[in-house]
Write an enzyme that holds these catalytic residues in place. Sequence first.
Site, PDB file in Angstrom:
ATOM      1  N   ASN A  21      47.540  43.409  37.195  1.00 51.72           N
ATOM      2  CA  ASN A  21      47.200  43.430  38.625  1.00 51.72           C
ATOM      3  C   ASN A  21      45.738  43.043  38.860  1.00 51.72           C
ATOM      4  O   ASN A  21      44.925  43.044  37.924  1.00 51.72           O
ATOM      5  CB  ASN A  21      47.465  44.842  39.170  1.00 51.72           C
ATOM      6  CG  ASN A  21      47.744  44.848  40.667  1.00 51.72           C
ATOM      7  OD1 ASN A  21      47.509  43.863  41.360  1.00 51.72           O
ATOM      8  ND2 ASN A  21      48.232  45.961  41.170  1.00 51.72           N
ATOM      9  N   ILE A  22      45.391  42.775  40.095  1.00 48.06           N
ATOM     10  CA  ILE A  22      43.997  42.620  40.511  1.00 48.06           C
ATOM     11  C   ILE A  22      43.313  43.947  40.155  1.00 48.06           C
ATOM     12  O   ILE A  22      43.863  45.018  40.449  1.00 48.06           O
ATOM     13  CB  ILE A  22      43.932  42.389  42.040  1.00 48.06           C
ATOM     14  CG1 ILE A  22      44.740  41.157  42.434  1.00 48.06           C
ATOM     15  CG2 ILE A  22      42.495  42.300  42.532  1.00 48.06           C
ATOM     16  CD1 ILE A  22      45.019  41.045  43.930  1.00 48.06           C
ATOM     17  N   GLY A  23      42.177  43.876  39.468  1.00 45.11           N
ATOM     18  CA  GLY A  23      41.469  45.109  39.111  1.00 45.11           C
ATOM     19  C   GLY A  23      42.033  45.829  37.894  1.00 45.11           C
ATOM     20  O   GLY A  23      41.695  46.984  37.636  1.00 45.11           O
ATOM     21  N   SER A  24      42.884  45.152  37.117  1.00 43.15           N
ATOM     22  CA  SER A  24      43.461  45.841  35.948  1.00 43.15           C
ATOM     23  C   SER A  24      42.524  45.786  34.736  1.00 43.15           C
ATOM     24  O   SER A  24      42.771  46.457  33.727  1.00 43.15           O
ATOM     25  CB  SER A  24      44.824  45.229  35.585  1.00 43.15           C
ATOM     26  OG  SER A  24      44.670  43.859  35.312  1.00 43.15           O
ATOM     27  N   THR A  28      37.208  42.514  31.422  1.00 43.48           N
ATOM     28  CA  THR A  28      36.676  43.360  30.338  1.00 43.48           C
ATOM     29  C   THR A  28      37.406  43.034  29.027  1.00 43.48           C
ATOM     30  O   THR A  28      36.797  42.939  27.965  1.00 43.48           O
ATOM     31  CB  THR A  28      36.886  44.858  30.688  1.00 43.48           C
ATOM     32  OG1 THR A  28      36.464  45.061  32.021  1.00 43.48           O
ATOM     33  CG2 THR A  28      36.158  45.781  29.754  1.00 43.48           C
ATOM     34  N   GLN A  73      47.518  28.443  47.062  1.00 46.19           N
ATOM     35  CA  GLN A  73      48.393  28.471  45.878  1.00 46.19           C
ATOM     36  C   GLN A  73      48.511  27.097  45.230  1.00 46.19           C
ATOM     37  O   GLN A  73      48.627  26.996  44.010  1.00 46.19           O
ATOM     38  CB  GLN A  73      49.791  28.992  46.250  1.00 46.19           C
ATOM     39  CG  GLN A  73      49.842  30.470  46.549  1.00 46.19           C
ATOM     40  CD  GLN A  73      49.263  31.376  45.471  1.00 46.19           C
ATOM     41  OE1 GLN A  73      48.653  32.392  45.789  1.00 46.19           O
ATOM     42  NE2 GLN A  73      49.422  31.050  44.219  1.00 46.19           N
ATOM     43  N   GLU A  96      43.319  33.962  30.805  1.00 46.95           N
ATOM     44  CA  GLU A  96      43.463  34.965  31.859  1.00 46.95           C
ATOM     45  C   GLU A  96      44.504  34.459  32.850  1.00 46.95           C
ATOM     46  O   GLU A  96      44.325  33.418  33.470  1.00 46.95           O
ATOM     47  CB  GLU A  96      42.128  35.185  32.564  1.00 46.95           C
ATOM     48  CG  GLU A  96      42.194  36.223  33.663  1.00 46.95           C
ATOM     49  CD  GLU A  96      40.851  36.529  34.325  1.00 46.95           C
ATOM     50  OE1 GLU A  96      40.774  37.524  35.029  1.00 46.95           O
ATOM     51  OE2 GLU A  96      39.891  35.761  34.119  1.00 46.95           O
ATOM     52  N   ARG A  97      45.587  35.188  32.975  1.00 51.65           N
ATOM     53  CA  ARG A  97      46.730  34.795  33.815  1.00 51.65           C
ATOM     54  C   ARG A  97      47.300  33.439  33.417  1.00 51.65           C
ATOM     55  O   ARG A  97      46.846  32.817  32.470  1.00 51.65           O
ATOM     56  CB  ARG A  97      46.365  34.777  35.286  1.00 51.65           C
ATOM     57  CG  ARG A  97      46.123  36.135  35.902  1.00 51.65           C
ATOM     58  CD  ARG A  97      46.305  36.004  37.403  1.00 51.65           C
ATOM     59  NE  ARG A  97      45.781  37.160  38.092  1.00 51.65           N
ATOM     60  CZ  ARG A  97      46.472  38.248  38.286  1.00 51.65           C
ATOM     61  NH1 ARG A  97      47.701  38.313  37.857  1.00 51.65           N
ATOM     62  NH2 ARG A  97      45.935  39.261  38.928  1.00 51.65           N
ATOM     63  N   GLU A 164      37.425  40.071  48.952  1.00 49.96           N
ATOM     64  CA  GLU A 164      38.520  41.050  48.822  1.00 49.96           C
ATOM     65  C   GLU A 164      38.427  42.209  49.825  1.00 49.96           C
ATOM     66  O   GLU A 164      39.163  43.187  49.692  1.00 49.96           O
ATOM     67  CB  GLU A 164      38.563  41.588  47.383  1.00 49.96           C
ATOM     68  CG  GLU A 164      39.024  40.527  46.377  1.00 49.96           C
ATOM     69  CD  GLU A 164      38.956  40.992  44.930  1.00 49.96           C
ATOM     70  OE1 GLU A 164      38.433  42.089  44.678  1.00 49.96           O
ATOM     71  OE2 GLU A 164      39.414  40.242  44.050  1.00 49.96           O
TER      72      GLU A 164
HETATM   73  P1  DGT Z   1      40.335  41.975  36.679  1.00 52.52           P
HETATM   74  O1  DGT Z   1      39.270  41.591  35.703  1.00 52.52           O
HETATM   75  O2  DGT Z   1      41.607  42.422  36.031  1.00 52.52           O
HETATM   76  O3  DGT Z   1      39.839  42.898  37.730  1.00 52.52           O
HETATM   77  O4  DGT Z   1      40.767  40.635  37.357  1.00 52.52           O
HETATM   78  P2  DGT Z   1      40.292  39.982  38.667  1.00 52.52           P
HETATM   79  O5  DGT Z   1      40.681  40.811  39.824  1.00 52.52           O
HETATM   80  O6  DGT Z   1      38.863  39.549  38.543  1.00 52.52           O
HETATM   81  O7  DGT Z   1      41.137  38.679  38.622  1.00 52.52           O
HETATM   82  P3  DGT Z   1      42.488  38.367  39.333  1.00 52.52           P
HETATM   83  O8  DGT Z   1      43.295  37.496  38.461  1.00 52.52           O
HETATM   84  O9  DGT Z   1      43.189  39.577  39.710  1.00 52.52           O
HETATM   85  O10 DGT Z   1      42.084  37.399  40.513  1.00 52.52           O
HETATM   86  C1  DGT Z   1      40.870  37.270  41.194  1.00 52.52           C
HETATM   87  C2  DGT Z   1      41.162  37.160  42.668  1.00 52.52           C
HETATM   88  O11 DGT Z   1      42.020  36.064  42.919  1.00 52.52           O
HETATM   89  C3  DGT Z   1      41.881  38.390  43.214  1.00 52.52           C
HETATM   90  O12 DGT Z   1      41.430  38.617  44.518  1.00 52.52           O
HETATM   91  C4  DGT Z   1      43.328  37.979  43.224  1.00 52.52           C
HETATM   92  C5  DGT Z   1      43.261  36.522  43.453  1.00 52.52           C
HETATM   93  N1  DGT Z   1      44.309  35.758  42.773  1.00 52.52           N
HETATM   94  C6  DGT Z   1      44.379  35.378  41.505  1.00 52.52           C
HETATM   95  N2  DGT Z   1      45.434  34.569  41.289  1.00 52.52           N
HETATM   96  C7  DGT Z   1      46.053  34.459  42.469  1.00 52.52           C
HETATM   97  C8  DGT Z   1      47.200  33.766  42.934  1.00 52.52           C
HETATM   98  O13 DGT Z   1      47.899  33.020  42.248  1.00 52.52           O
HETATM   99  N3  DGT Z   1      47.496  33.971  44.230  1.00 52.52           N
HETATM  100  C9  DGT Z   1      46.779  34.787  45.043  1.00 52.52           C
HETATM  101  N4  DGT Z   1      47.182  34.955  46.273  1.00 52.52           N
HETATM  102  N5  DGT Z   1      45.694  35.417  44.656  1.00 52.52           N
HETATM  103  C10 DGT Z   1      45.339  35.238  43.399  1.00 52.52           C
END
Ligand code: DGT
Length: 223
Positions: A21-24, A28, A73, A96-97, A164
């Site tokens: 998830n976002i924030g998982s 790190t 997207q 990552e993803r 966010e």
């Molecule tokens: P972490 O280190 O696990 O906290 O990961 P984050 O939150 O830095 O990274 P992630 O993949 O959750 O994505 C960063 C931002 O981009 C977050 O606001 C969600 C968004 N995001 C990532 N991929 C997609 C996507 O395919 N679609 C949408 N709508 N948002 C996405």
Amino acid sequence: MSKDVSPRKFKRNFTVIVEGNIGSGKTTFLNYFQQFNGVSVLAEPVDKWRNCSGHNLLEKMYSDPKKWSFTFQSYVQLTMLQLHTLKTADPIKLMERSIYSVRNCFVEQMARSKCLDECSVSVFDEWFKWTKENCDLSIDLIVYLRTSPEIAYERTVKRNRPEEQTVSFNYIRDIHNMHEDWLYHKTLFKCPAPVLIIDANLDKSIIQEEYLKCKTQIFTNRA
Ligand code: DGT
């Protein structure tokens, strides 16, 4: 050659995708693996999404999802495909993803919440199908950083990213459910590789033990 990986010649990288998830805590996790030889770490190209010829598509998508989801997207899909097809020098590629979570979690959530209409989803599916048939998107292992939606939400609030600000608990819970159905219950879409589940609710100070499980599995399977 790396001290962690045997010096065999491989046809392609052993590819590991890190999902959650976002924030998982994906960042790190990736930072931890940066220290090992033989691993190319590819972070999600968020900076590109923030600056596509001067346009912050991430911010636009969050501020008006109905208007901008398709545009956002489309660009996410392109930039993830660029990472999938990138040939890296090291035998292990840690991403990552992936293009799979783009479709199975984010596009799916947007379809269900009607931010994307049926024809837009069909266009994504046609791209996805063509890409899978014509590009090497092989994955060897999926690491699922499993958190509760409450903890993931708490972390996103704490880090306070400007884009966010509008992310709600309900959105985080929806994205959590998509990951669960795909990678834990395995009821939503086919998994492209075996899944290793990590308890990512654990605090940063003690999570390294969980990471070690992962390290063993990645390096053992690769060798
Ligand atoms: P972490 O280190 O696990 O906290 O990961 P984050 O939150 O830095 O990274 P992630 O993949 O959750 O994505 C960063 C931002 O981009 C977050 O606001 C969600 C968004 N995001 C990532 N991929 C997609 C996507 O395919 N679609 C949408 N709508 N948002 C996405």
